[in-house]
Design a protein around this motif. Structure first.
Motif, PDB file in Angstrom:
ATOM      1  N   UNK A 121       0.827  -1.214   0.000  1.00  0.00           N
ATOM      2  CA  UNK A 121       0.000   0.000   0.000  1.00  0.00           C
ATOM      3  C   UNK A 121       0.856   1.256   0.000  1.00  0.00           C
ATOM      4  N   UNK A 122       1.935   1.260   0.770  1.00  0.00           N
ATOM      5  CA  UNK A 122       2.836   2.420   0.794  1.00  0.00           C
ATOM      6  C   UNK A 122       3.461   2.640  -0.577  1.00  0.00           C
ATOM      7  N   UNK A 123       3.867   1.564  -1.229  1.00  0.00           N
ATOM      8  CA  UNK A 123       4.445   1.677  -2.575  1.00  0.00           C
ATOM      9  C   UNK A 123       3.413   2.235  -3.554  1.00  0.00           C
ATOM     10  N   UNK A 124       2.162   1.781  -3.424  1.00  0.00           N
ATOM     11  CA  UNK A 124       1.104   2.290  -4.301  1.00  0.00           C
ATOM     12  C   UNK A 124       0.873   3.776  -4.058  1.00  0.00           C
ATOM     13  N   UNK A 125       0.905   4.180  -2.812  1.00  0.00           N
ATOM     14  CA  UNK A 125       0.731   5.601  -2.487  1.00  0.00           C
ATOM     15  C   UNK A 125       1.856   6.430  -3.093  1.00  0.00           C
ATOM     16  N   UNK A 126       3.090   6.003  -2.888  1.00  0.00           N
ATOM     17  CA  UNK A 126       4.244   6.743  -3.418  1.00  0.00           C
ATOM     18  C   UNK A 126       4.168   6.852  -4.937  1.00  0.00           C
ATOM     19  N   UNK A 127       3.643   5.830  -5.579  1.00  0.00           N
ATOM     20  CA  UNK A 127       3.516   5.842  -7.038  1.00  0.00           C
ATOM     21  C   UNK A 127       2.311   6.609  -7.558  1.00  0.00           C
ATOM     22  N   UNK A 128       1.424   7.004  -6.679  1.00  0.00           N
ATOM     23  CA  UNK A 128       0.187   7.670  -7.098  1.00  0.00           C
ATOM     24  C   UNK A 128       0.457   9.135  -7.436  1.00  0.00           C
ATOM     25  N   UNK A 129      -0.236   9.629  -8.446  1.00  0.00           N
ATOM     26  CA  UNK A 129      -0.099  11.024  -8.863  1.00  0.00           C
ATOM     27  C   UNK A 129      -0.360  12.008  -7.719  1.00  0.00           C
ATOM     28  N   UNK A 130      -1.317  11.718  -6.860  1.00  0.00           N
ATOM     29  CA  UNK A 130      -1.651  12.624  -5.755  1.00  0.00           C
ATOM     30  C   UNK A 130      -0.506  12.791  -4.757  1.00  0.00           C
ATOM     31  N   UNK A 131       0.465  11.888  -4.784  1.00  0.00           N
ATOM     32  CA  UNK A 131       1.616  11.970  -3.893  1.00  0.00           C
ATOM     33  C   UNK A 131       2.615  13.015  -4.389  1.00  0.00           C
ATOM     34  N   UNK A 132       2.499  13.422  -5.632  1.00  0.00           N
ATOM     35  CA  UNK A 132       3.422  14.398  -6.235  1.00  0.00           C
ATOM     36  C   UNK A 132       2.947  15.817  -5.917  1.00  0.00           C
ATOM     37  N   UNK A 133       2.992  16.139  -4.655  1.00  0.00           N
ATOM     38  CA  UNK A 133       2.521  17.427  -4.158  1.00  0.00           C
ATOM     39  C   UNK A 133       3.657  18.045  -3.357  1.00  0.00           C
ATOM     40  N   UNK A 134       4.027  19.277  -3.697  1.00  0.00           N
ATOM     41  CA  UNK A 134       5.127  19.929  -2.970  1.00  0.00           C
ATOM     42  C   UNK A 134       4.638  20.627  -1.702  1.00  0.00           C
ATOM     43  N   UNK A 135       3.328  20.707  -1.508  1.00  0.00           N
ATOM     44  CA  UNK A 135       2.728  21.338  -0.331  1.00  0.00           C
ATOM     45  C   UNK A 135       3.257  22.749  -0.105  1.00  0.00           C
ATOM     46  N   UNK A 136       3.511  23.430  -1.196  1.00  0.00           N
ATOM     47  CA  UNK A 136       3.993  24.812  -1.098  1.00  0.00           C
ATOM     48  C   UNK A 136       3.264  25.703  -2.090  1.00  0.00           C
ATOM     49  N   UNK A 137       2.064  25.316  -2.459  1.00  0.00           N
ATOM     50  CA  UNK A 137       1.262  26.128  -3.358  1.00  0.00           C
ATOM     51  C   UNK A 137       1.231  25.627  -4.783  1.00  0.00           C
ATOM     52  N   UNK A 138       2.109  24.712  -5.126  1.00  0.00           N
ATOM     53  CA  UNK A 138       2.142  24.193  -6.495  1.00  0.00           C
ATOM     54  C   UNK A 138       1.096  23.142  -6.762  1.00  0.00           C
ATOM     55  N   UNK A 139       0.591  22.521  -5.698  1.00  0.00           N
ATOM     56  CA  UNK A 139      -0.417  21.480  -5.857  1.00  0.00           C
ATOM     57  C   UNK A 139       0.171  20.199  -6.416  1.00  0.00           C
ATOM     58  N   UNK A 140      -0.699  19.322  -6.876  1.00  0.00           N
ATOM     59  CA  UNK A 140      -0.302  18.040  -7.437  1.00  0.00           C
ATOM     60  C   UNK A 140       0.135  18.252  -8.877  1.00  0.00           C
ATOM     61  N   UNK A 141       1.313  17.755  -9.193  1.00  0.00           N
ATOM     62  CA  UNK A 141       1.839  17.838 -10.554  1.00  0.00           C
ATOM     63  C   UNK A 141       2.043  16.424 -11.083  1.00  0.00           C
ATOM     64  N   UNK A 142       1.348  16.077 -12.158  1.00  0.00           N
ATOM     65  CA  UNK A 142       1.408  14.718 -12.697  1.00  0.00           C
ATOM     66  C   UNK A 142       2.835  14.245 -12.940  1.00  0.00           C
ATOM     67  N   UNK A 143       3.678  15.130 -13.368  1.00  0.00           N
ATOM     68  CA  UNK A 143       5.085  14.778 -13.636  1.00  0.00           C
ATOM     69  C   UNK A 143       6.006  15.355 -12.565  1.00  0.00           C
ATOM     70  N   UNK A 144       5.445  15.660 -11.405  1.00  0.00           N
ATOM     71  CA  UNK A 144       6.213  16.288 -10.335  1.00  0.00           C
ATOM     72  C   UNK A 144       7.374  15.439  -9.846  1.00  0.00           C
ATOM     73  N   UNK A 145       8.386  16.106  -9.337  1.00  0.00           N
ATOM     74  CA  UNK A 145       9.583  15.430  -8.827  1.00  0.00           C
ATOM     75  C   UNK A 145       9.764  15.658  -7.329  1.00  0.00           C
ATOM     76  N   UNK A 146       8.786  16.336  -6.705  1.00  0.00           N
ATOM     77  CA  UNK A 146       8.901  16.670  -5.291  1.00  0.00           C
ATOM     78  C   UNK A 146       7.704  16.134  -4.514  1.00  0.00           C
ATOM     79  N   UNK A 147       7.963  15.817  -3.264  1.00  0.00           N
ATOM     80  CA  UNK A 147       6.904  15.480  -2.321  1.00  0.00           C
ATOM     81  C   UNK A 147       7.235  16.235  -1.048  1.00  0.00           C
ATOM     82  N   UNK A 148       6.414  17.254  -0.738  1.00  0.00           N
ATOM     83  CA  UNK A 148       6.734  18.096   0.403  1.00  0.00           C
ATOM     84  C   UNK A 148       8.121  18.671   0.227  1.00  0.00           C
TER      85      UNK A 148
END
Length: 175
Positions: free
Chosen positions: A50-77
């Motif tokens: 489940x943790x691996x699935x979460x990390x791989x999910x698009x919603x996990x690609x959120x920088x939590x700094x106003x950028x929101x979820x980015x489908x091709x994002x490279x940051x998490x928090x």
């Protein structure tokens, strides 16, 4: 498993909306993302899977700094996404998770009844229902991305409630 983890909704608690004085909120917020996984076999699904699935999910690609979820994002928090693995999540008890979150809220003193009610509903009730709680451990300075230090505190919990086939990502931070 990541294609079977479905984002079911999100909630955002901005402490600013509860403070009588705009300077009293401490720039704190809690972001809650709820996911569902297949109910069939949910009681035996592996937490690491489940943790691996979460990390791989698009919603996990959120920088939590106003950028929101980015489908091709490279940051998490504050962290580079590529450096986050399921092994970095440490199992913690519900009481320990509550203590960490209450200590984080603590410097604000007494919180309003409205904020307390929203925290209870969105965070603490879900935490109480979880049969497994995982906390993202320290990743070290090398994992912090180029502008990741915008967060003064960053607490992340993954709550797994197998009876409801629900995974909840809780991020509590201030910036």
């Amino acid at each position: 498993m990541d294609d079977r983890l479905a984002h079911a909704g999100s909630a955002f608690i901005n402490f600013r909306h509860y403070a009588p004085d705009p300077k009293d909120h401490g720039y704190r917020w809690v972001d809650i993302k709820e996911f569902h996984f297949p109910a069939e076999g949910a009681e035996s699904v592996d937490g690491g899977e489940l943790l691996a699935a979460l990390i791989g999910h698009e919603q996990f690609r959120d920088d939590y700094a106003g950028g929101g979820v980015l489908a091709e994002g490279t940051r998490h928090g504050p962290y580079w996404l590529r450096l986050i693995t399921p092994r970095l999540y440490e199992p913690v008890g519900q009481e320990e998770a509550v203590r960490i979150l209450r200590d984080w809220v603590g410097p604000l003193g007494d919180v309003s009844s409205d904020l307390e009610a929203d925290l209870r509903r969105e965070v603490f009730d879900r935490l109480a229902a979880a049969d497994a709680v995982h906390c993202l451990g320290e990743l070290g300075d090398e994992a912090i991305h180029d502008w990741g230090r915008v967060h003064d505190c960053f607490h992340e919990f993954v709550l797994i409630d197998r009876s409801a086939a629900r995974l909840t990502l809780v991020v509590a931070a201030d910036d």
